[in-house]
Write an enzyme that holds these catalytic residues in place. Sequence first.
Site, PDB file in Angstrom:
ATOM      1  N   PRO A  65       0.839  -1.200   0.000  1.00 51.52           N
ATOM      2  CA  PRO A  65       0.000   0.000   0.000  1.00 51.52           C
ATOM      3  C   PRO A  65       0.876   1.251   0.000  1.00 51.52           C
ATOM      4  O   PRO A  65       1.915   1.287   0.664  1.00 51.52           O
ATOM      5  CB  PRO A  65      -0.817  -0.119   1.289  1.00 51.52           C
ATOM      6  N   HIS A  66       0.475   2.232  -0.779  1.00 55.19           N
ATOM      7  CA  HIS A  66       1.255   3.466  -0.861  1.00 55.19           C
ATOM      8  C   HIS A  66       0.327   4.622  -1.169  1.00 55.19           C
ATOM      9  O   HIS A  66      -0.743   4.435  -1.746  1.00 55.19           O
ATOM     10  CB  HIS A  66       2.366   3.353  -1.911  1.00 55.19           C
TER      11      HIS A  66
END
Length: 155
Positions: A65-66
């Site tokens: 996740p970013h």
Amino acid sequence: MQLSAILRPEAVKTISASTSKKRLFHDIADLAQQFYGFDATDVVDALVDRESLGPTGVGQGIALPHARLEKADKVCGLFLRLDKPIDFDSVDRQPVDLVFALLAPDAAGVEHLKALALVSRTMRDKDICAKLRANSDPATLYTILTEAHSTQKVA
């Protein structure tokens, strides 16, 4: 770029309480607030917004996740090893137990992409993932992650 430049030792944790992607995003946000000073609500919102574009579960039990944050001044990483794998809508439909989150400034551009590529290369290494899964001590996990990259040849 080295993983040690974006990942603090204290931002590496083993988590047992996360039971869903939403709960995990809150755990990431709490750690981001604690270790990097970000607003937890901003982090959750940014991760959820990014995830709505497409799942960041890349397969093999790994999620990356970013998100970009207005108040970030550099790329920051958090690594979580989950005791109990969770559903993450991954491309291979397998539950996730290794999570490397990246938070970057809105204007990070190339730096964000370089960091994401570095993390992706590291997490694609089956030997590294096996070692991460076999250990729960945060200091050991940090060492595995940071030493793995420093010994890899850069193409």
